[in-house]
Write a protein that holds these residues in place. Structure first.
Motif, mmCIF file in Angstrom:
data_model
loop_
_atom_site.group_PDB
_atom_site.id
_atom_site.type_symbol
_atom_site.label_atom_id
_atom_site.label_comp_id
_atom_site.label_asym_id
_atom_site.label_seq_id
_atom_site.Cartn_x
_atom_site.Cartn_y
_atom_site.Cartn_z
ATOM 1 N N ALA A 29 0.848 -1.180 0.000
ATOM 2 C CA ALA A 29 0.000 0.000 0.000
ATOM 3 C C ALA A 29 0.891 1.240 0.000
ATOM 4 O O ALA A 29 1.902 1.292 0.679
ATOM 5 C CB ALA A 29 -0.918 0.004 1.223
ATOM 6 N N GLU A 30 0.497 2.224 -0.755
ATOM 7 C CA GLU A 30 1.268 3.453 -0.873
ATOM 8 C C GLU A 30 0.971 4.403 0.288
ATOM 9 O O GLU A 30 -0.157 4.484 0.747
ATOM 10 C CB GLU A 30 0.902 4.155 -2.181
ATOM 11 N N ARG A 31 1.985 5.115 0.735
ATOM 12 C CA ARG A 31 1.768 6.167 1.723
ATOM 13 C C ARG A 31 1.250 7.405 0.997
ATOM 14 O O ARG A 31 1.600 7.660 -0.142
ATOM 15 C CB ARG A 31 3.057 6.495 2.463
ATOM 16 N N THR A 32 0.443 8.167 1.699
ATOM 17 C CA THR A 32 -0.123 9.395 1.152
ATOM 18 C C THR A 32 0.734 10.576 1.577
ATOM 19 O O THR A 32 1.098 10.693 2.741
ATOM 20 C CB THR A 32 -1.568 9.595 1.686
ATOM 21 N N ARG A 33 1.044 11.448 0.637
ATOM 22 C CA ARG A 33 1.817 12.651 0.947
ATOM 23 C C ARG A 33 0.858 13.739 1.403
ATOM 24 O O ARG A 33 -0.217 13.906 0.849
ATOM 25 C CB ARG A 33 2.587 13.119 -0.280
ATOM 26 N N VAL A 34 1.272 14.486 2.436
ATOM 27 C CA VAL A 34 0.484 15.609 2.935
ATOM 28 C C VAL A 34 1.377 16.838 2.980
ATOM 29 O O VAL A 34 2.565 16.741 3.309
ATOM 30 C CB VAL A 34 -0.132 15.297 4.318
ATOM 31 N N ASP A 35 0.804 17.990 2.611
ATOM 32 C CA ASP A 35 1.500 19.272 2.663
ATOM 33 C C ASP A 35 0.408 20.337 2.785
ATOM 34 O O ASP A 35 -0.062 20.868 1.785
ATOM 35 C CB ASP A 35 2.337 19.475 1.404
ATOM 36 N N GLU A 36 -0.018 20.602 4.035
ATOM 37 C CA GLU A 36 -1.158 21.481 4.277
ATOM 38 C C GLU A 36 -0.848 22.477 5.388
ATOM 39 O O GLU A 36 -0.099 22.169 6.307
ATOM 40 C CB GLU A 36 -2.389 20.666 4.691
ATOM 41 N N SER A 37 -1.477 23.655 5.303
ATOM 42 C CA SER A 37 -1.325 24.695 6.323
ATOM 43 C C SER A 37 -2.692 25.209 6.743
ATOM 44 O O SER A 37 -3.624 25.226 5.954
ATOM 45 C CB SER A 37 -0.512 25.870 5.778
ATOM 46 N N ARG A 38 -2.778 25.642 8.014
ATOM 47 C CA ARG A 38 -3.988 26.274 8.537
ATOM 48 C C ARG A 38 -3.562 27.474 9.380
ATOM 49 O O ARG A 38 -2.624 27.384 10.172
ATOM 50 C CB ARG A 38 -4.774 25.324 9.455
ATOM 51 N N SER A 39 -4.268 28.592 9.226
ATOM 52 C CA SER A 39 -4.030 29.762 10.078
ATOM 53 C C SER A 39 -4.567 29.477 11.470
ATOM 54 O O SER A 39 -5.641 28.884 11.618
ATOM 55 C CB SER A 39 -4.739 30.986 9.500
ATOM 56 N N VAL A 40 -3.806 29.901 12.501
ATOM 57 C CA VAL A 40 -4.201 29.645 13.885
ATOM 58 C C VAL A 40 -3.841 30.856 14.747
ATOM 59 O O VAL A 40 -3.066 31.712 14.340
ATOM 60 C CB VAL A 40 -3.505 28.381 14.464
ATOM 61 N N GLU A 41 -4.407 30.886 15.951
ATOM 62 C CA GLU A 41 -4.031 31.886 16.939
ATOM 63 C C GLU A 41 -2.664 31.495 17.505
ATOM 64 O O GLU A 41 -2.427 30.323 17.788
ATOM 65 C CB GLU A 41 -5.062 31.941 18.058
ATOM 66 N N PRO A 42 -1.762 32.457 17.718
ATOM 67 C CA PRO A 42 -0.409 32.112 18.171
ATOM 68 C C PRO A 42 -0.346 31.429 19.540
ATOM 69 O O PRO A 42 0.528 30.623 19.780
ATOM 70 C CB PRO A 42 0.328 33.443 18.182
ATOM 71 N N GLY A 43 -1.263 31.708 20.452
ATOM 72 C CA GLY A 43 -1.201 31.106 21.786
ATOM 73 C C GLY A 43 -2.179 29.967 21.964
ATOM 74 O O GLY A 43 -2.553 29.642 23.084
ATOM 75 N N GLY A 44 -2.573 29.332 20.885
ATOM 76 C CA GLY A 44 -3.579 28.272 20.946
ATOM 77 C C GLY A 44 -3.029 26.933 21.396
ATOM 78 O O GLY A 44 -1.862 26.802 21.800
ATOM 79 N N PHE A 45 -3.885 25.930 21.320
ATOM 80 C CA PHE A 45 -3.541 24.566 21.705
ATOM 81 C C PHE A 45 -3.439 23.701 20.452
ATOM 82 O O PHE A 45 -4.320 23.752 19.593
ATOM 83 C CB PHE A 45 -4.609 23.988 22.635
ATOM 84 N N VAL A 46 -2.371 22.904 20.372
ATOM 85 C CA VAL A 46 -2.183 21.999 19.234
ATOM 86 C C VAL A 46 -2.078 20.584 19.786
ATOM 87 O O VAL A 46 -1.234 20.305 20.640
ATOM 88 C CB VAL A 46 -0.922 22.364 18.414
ATOM 89 N N HIS A 47 -2.959 19.706 19.306
ATOM 90 C CA HIS A 47 -3.003 18.306 19.729
ATOM 91 C C HIS A 47 -2.551 17.450 18.546
ATOM 92 O O HIS A 47 -3.113 17.578 17.457
ATOM 93 C CB HIS A 47 -4.419 17.915 20.141
ATOM 94 N N ILE A 48 -1.562 16.584 18.791
ATOM 95 C CA ILE A 48 -1.008 15.751 17.716
ATOM 96 C C ILE A 48 -1.042 14.299 18.175
ATOM 97 O O ILE A 48 -0.574 13.982 19.270
ATOM 98 C CB ILE A 48 0.441 16.166 17.380
ATOM 99 N N LYS A 49 -1.572 13.421 17.300
ATOM 100 C CA LYS A 49 -1.644 11.988 17.602
ATOM 101 C C LYS A 49 -1.074 11.195 16.427
ATOM 102 O O LYS A 49 -1.539 11.341 15.300
ATOM 103 C CB LYS A 49 -3.090 11.559 17.834
#
Length: 190
Positions: A29-49
């Motif tokens: 199975a092929e891996r999918t390439r991702v290259d995406e950006s989103r504007s956010v508030e500088p003091g926000g919360f980022v959750h990564i799993k």
């Protein structure tokens, strides 16, 4: 000669060979390439799993979260969304994926330095640098490298080596099995 070959390839052995190629090589199975950006508030919360692979999280001066790299070949769903002050980056695998076949995730996530970051990984080598809003990181296995984290650090690792450099603020780091090394660490700690 042709009849002998034909009869051999159409029998149960041919069926078994065909089945084995489908079952034994799901890693194709092929891996999918991702290259995406989103504007956010500088003091926000980022959750990564991320369940398995390699993850780099790097603070920068822009007011956006940028995710680039390759997603796990077994990925069921990729979530990258912003909801108010919260940003979620989640590489979801099937609940019952059994086995370690296939190419794993290889992601780099850039986020505003001032972000408060929460990372949850299972079997992932994780590197975090230049986060000034605090970091909470939970790892089951994989090496963890943390550099230049400010405000607070709450790290728990089941197994895998942990190296921390230039960490300041309230710091808590625990490991069930695996060494924790801390260089130029200042502030309250346990």
């Amino acid at each position: 000669m042709t009849n002998l070959w034909t009869s051999r390839t159409r029998g149960p052995a041919a069926w078994l060979v065909g089945l084995m190629s489908v079952v034994a090589f799901p890693a194709l199975a092929e891996r999918t390439r991702v290259d995406e950006s989103r504007s956010v508030e500088p003091g926000g919360f980022v959750h990564i799993k991320v369940v398995r692979g390699d993850l780099d999280v790097i603070g920068w001066e822009r007011d956006e979260v940028h995710v680039e790299g390759l997603l796990d070949a077994r990925m069921r769903r990729f979530v990258f969304e912003v909801n108010g002050n919260d940003t979620l980056v989640d590489v979801q695998l099937p609940r019952r994926s059994g086995g370690g076949w296939g190419d794993a995730t290889d992601l780099t996530v850039h986020l505003p330095r001032e972000s408060s970051v929460e990372i949850s990984v299972v079997s992932t080598d994780t590197r975090v640098e230049n986060v000034e809003g605090g970091l909470e990181l939970g790892s089951v296995s994989g090496e963890v490298s943390i550099r230049n984290v400010r405000d607070r650090l709450d790290l728990s690792s089941v197994s895998g080596e942990v190296e921390m450099r230039d960490v300041s603020g309230r710091t808590r780091a625990t490991s069930v099995s695996g060494d924790i090394e801390c260089y130029r660490c200042a502030g309250e700690g346990s």
